[in-house]
Design an enzyme around this catalytic site. Structure first.
Site, PDB file in Angstrom:
ATOM      1  CB  SER A 118      -0.900  -0.002   1.235  1.00  0.00           C
ATOM      2  OG  SER A 118      -1.556   1.236   1.387  1.00  0.00           O
ATOM      3  CE1 TYR A 145      -6.450   5.173  -2.422  1.00  0.00           C
ATOM      4  CE2 TYR A 145      -4.331   5.081  -1.303  1.00  0.00           C
ATOM      5  CZ  TYR A 145      -5.656   4.717  -1.396  1.00  0.00           C
ATOM      6  OH  TYR A 145      -6.204   3.891  -0.442  1.00  0.00           O
ATOM      7  CB  THR A 171      -6.699   2.589  -5.320  1.00  0.00           C
ATOM      8  OG1 THR A 171      -5.981   1.473  -4.768  1.00  0.00           O
ATOM      9  CG2 THR A 171      -8.047   2.705  -4.633  1.00  0.00           C
ATOM     10  CE  LYS A 243      -6.927  -3.497  -4.090  1.00  0.00           C
ATOM     11  NZ  LYS A 243      -8.097  -3.011  -3.342  1.00  0.00           N
ATOM     12  CG  HIS A 267     -11.385   0.583  -0.930  1.00  0.00           C
ATOM     13  ND1 HIS A 267     -10.663   1.302  -1.857  1.00  0.00           N
ATOM     14  CD2 HIS A 267     -10.722   0.751   0.244  1.00  0.00           C
ATOM     15  CE1 HIS A 267      -9.636   1.884  -1.286  1.00  0.00           C
ATOM     16  NE2 HIS A 267      -9.632   1.556   0.000  1.00  0.00           N
TER      17      HIS A 267
END
Length: 379
Positions: A118, A145, A171, A243, A267
């Site tokens: 992450s 992100y 994401t 994602k 999520h």
């Protein structure tokens, strides 16, 4: 020789299932941490249905099949992995155990599966990959992100590629965070002493903001297919995966923009509550992919049979998040290893009892769906 069931014991607890691990791991977390990891948005409908949606699918066993040499392995991201499961890029893992992502990376390498890292990792991508390399050969992917600070976003991409990551998992379902009542009630802030080296945030900076306000400060809600995919493609040779996909329309767009894969995901129910369970979104996404783009799935997977069902419905691989957090909270790296071993053993037995010799044997013929009028409906 038949493998024995995975049994983990710590003091008087016996861990036989992911449900056991959830119960015992959650006990070890203070309420504000437990609620952050375990809760979703608003009414928790999607969190719940991600798991319960698997229950309507039934397994069609086959008999008198020679499964003595059943092979659970498959190829994902160019690596042969022990079974079709990888670990999702879940953030703030050091809040569950001090070793955090380092422990997870080592456990994944030992089990022979891949791992996502992450942007909210408490350890750098370089440290996480090195931890895995010390144990075995595996692939890592970097979750990303769309950021207001494009220079920092590019630095993350470059660091991930230089460290050896195989792909970027963009994401795409988070222009804003979902409505998370538990975070607001608890005034959730990342605990003192934990930094976010990938997004270049120190403990002092983190403590000054709530999780929601900190996210809003760096995340861009102006992301788009036209702007983001070509921009990332121009800066890396890594694969680009999207994602957070739940519809055929977005799979078709991912194909159009030349992405290598999609992860069917909501999520973990932490964004928009009331969205479709990922296992129910999977079939239309697989159909839209039409073999032209790879399709993976996450969300609600709690047993090896769940993995089997997702593969039967067309996923190439499954990803898990919360079970790993529960393993970390329970016993660090050992807890994550137990989580992965439990799922491996259950998946292997499920394959053998349905007469499947290899992962490619798993198909819709292995499943039925419960009907209200009684007879099992063939898929």
């Amino acid at each position: 020789m038949e493998e024995k069931p995975v049994v983990a014991s710590m003091s008087n607890e016996i861990i036989l299932s992911i449900e056991d691990l959830q119960k015992e791991g959650s006990k070890k977390l203070p309420a504000f941490k437990r609620e952050f990891f375990n809760s979703g948005s608003t009414g928790q409908i999607t969190v719940h249905e991600n798991s319960t949606a698997y229950l309507k699918y039934r397994l069609r066993t086959r008999v008198l099949r020679d499964v003595s040499k059943a092979d659970t392995s498959t190829i994902v991201l160019g690596k042969k992995i022990s079974f079709p499961l990888c670990v999702s890029p879940a953030g703030i893992q050091a809040m569950a155990h001090p070793d955090g992502e380092l422990a997870t990376s080592r456990a994944c390498a030992k089990r022979g599966i891949n791992m996502g890292v992450s942007s909210y990792s408490n350890y750098s991508i370089e440290e996480v990959i090195q931890a895995g390399k010390e144990v075995g050969d595996m692939a890592h992917v970097m979750q990303l992100y769309t950021m207001k600070d494009r220079a920092m976003e590019e630095r993350i991409i470059k660091r991930a590629e230089a460290a050896g990551c195989k792909a970027i998992f963009l994401t795409a379902d988070s222009p804003v965070l979902g409505v998370r009542y538990n975070e607001w009630r608890n005034d959730f802030r990342t605990p003192d002493g934990l930094g976010f080296p990938m997004i270049e945030r120190t403990t002092k900076q983190i403590m000054a903001q709530t999780h929601d306000s900190g996210f809003m400060a760096f995340n861009s809600d102006s992301h788009s297919w036209d702007d983001d995919i070509p921009w990332i493609r121009s800066r890396t040779k890594m694969e680009i995966w999207i994602k957070g996909v739940l519809t055929a329309e977005d799979v078709l767009l991912a194909r159009e923009y030349g992405c290598e894969g999609v992860i069917v995901s909501n999520h973990g129910g932490r964004q928009l509550d009331g969205t479709v369970a990922t296992i129910d979104a999977l079939p239309e996404c697989v159909e839209a992919a039409n073999g032209k783009i790879r399709v993976h799935v996450d969300g609600g997977i709690r047993t090896g049979a769940d993995i089997f069902k997702a593969i039967a419905l067309g996923a190439e691989c499954c990803w898990i998040g919360r079970p790993v957090i529960w393993g970390l909270a329970y016993d660090g790296q050992n807890g994550v290893e137990k989580c992965l071993d439990i799922l491996y053993d259950e998946f292997r037995r499920c394959m053998m009892l349905t007469g499947c010799m290899k992962v490619s044997d798993i198909s819709k013929a292995s499943l039925g769906i419960v009907r209200a009028d009684g007879p099992l409906a063939r898929l």
